[in-house]
Design an enzyme around this catalytic site. Sequence first.
Site, PDB file in Angstrom:
ATOM      1  N   CYS A  45       0.737  -1.112  -0.202  1.00 55.71           N
ATOM      2  CA  CYS A  45       0.117   0.005   0.207  1.00 55.71           C
ATOM      3  C   CYS A  45       0.939   1.114  -0.053  1.00 55.71           C
ATOM      4  O   CYS A  45       0.621   2.114  -0.764  1.00 55.71           O
ATOM      5  CB  CYS A  45      -1.006  -0.043   1.137  1.00 55.71           C
ATOM      6  SG  CYS A  45      -2.013  -1.313   1.154  1.00 55.71           S
TER       7      CYS A  45
HETATM    8  C1  BEZ Z   1       0.456  -4.442   1.849  1.00 52.19           C
HETATM    9  O1  BEZ Z   1       0.138  -3.435   1.655  1.00 52.19           O
HETATM   10  O2  BEZ Z   1       1.734  -4.777   1.918  1.00 52.19           O
HETATM   11  C2  BEZ Z   1      -0.447  -5.616   2.517  1.00 52.19           C
HETATM   12  C3  BEZ Z   1      -1.457  -5.304   2.956  1.00 52.19           C
HETATM   13  C4  BEZ Z   1      -2.348  -6.323   3.447  1.00 52.19           C
HETATM   14  C5  BEZ Z   1      -1.977  -7.671   3.299  1.00 52.19           C
HETATM   15  C6  BEZ Z   1      -0.826  -7.982   2.546  1.00 52.19           C
HETATM   16  C7  BEZ Z   1       0.120  -6.932   2.322  1.00 52.19           C
END
Ligand code: BEZ
Length: 211
Positions: A45
């Site tokens: 994210c």
């Molecule tokens: C991420 O943004 O890295 C992420 C968020 C939730 C679950 C898995 C990865």
Amino acid sequence: MSLQLGDTAPDFKAKTTIGEIDFYDYIGDNWALLFSHPSDYTPVCTTELGKTASLKSEFDKRGVKVLALSVDKLEDHLGWVNDINETQNVEVNFPIIADEDRKVSEAYGMIHPNASATATVRSVFIIGPDKKVKLTLTYPASTGRNFQEILRVIDSLQLTANYSVATPANWVEGEDVIITPAVKDEEIPAKFPKGHKVIKPYLRTTPQPNL
Ligand code: BEZ
């Protein structure tokens, strides 16, 4: 049932990193990109929001208002923005909605309970100036989105909203486009004066008409 193409995008009021907004007032007569991410302070994210911020001039050029969303608290969004700015070398320049009560996520079907009971998936909605949903995309948490693809789709949507054309596979701005089947052969020269090719009676191409 989740939102489908052609549906009216629900209006909402929400707390965001730039203050309270009313969605319809905020987007006005512009196009809008509304996208959710699973959680603040997570690696994928962080890169997605950074990439979106770095493309501000591209969204502005296309008249697109950008909004991100997760169900995290406003304080978390505000703290995390500092990390995004620091690590992705950007200034986050669009509002991030703090949808703690999930009102927006539920209205847009951004929570997929069999993927996660609590977090939003990576949903994308492109909304036209008429407030209709023009595109939906859903990615899993483990896969960051391709924001060049989102810009490419916006180019196609904006072109095809104004001309009787469709864009072929992997089309990018500047390449030939397809004349829609509704256009009769005899209408083509007047509508597409740059010329055209007939590859099959149902497959007719022309240079991109708005360049
Ligand atoms: C991420 O943004 O890295 C992420 C968020 C939730 C679950 C898995 C990865």
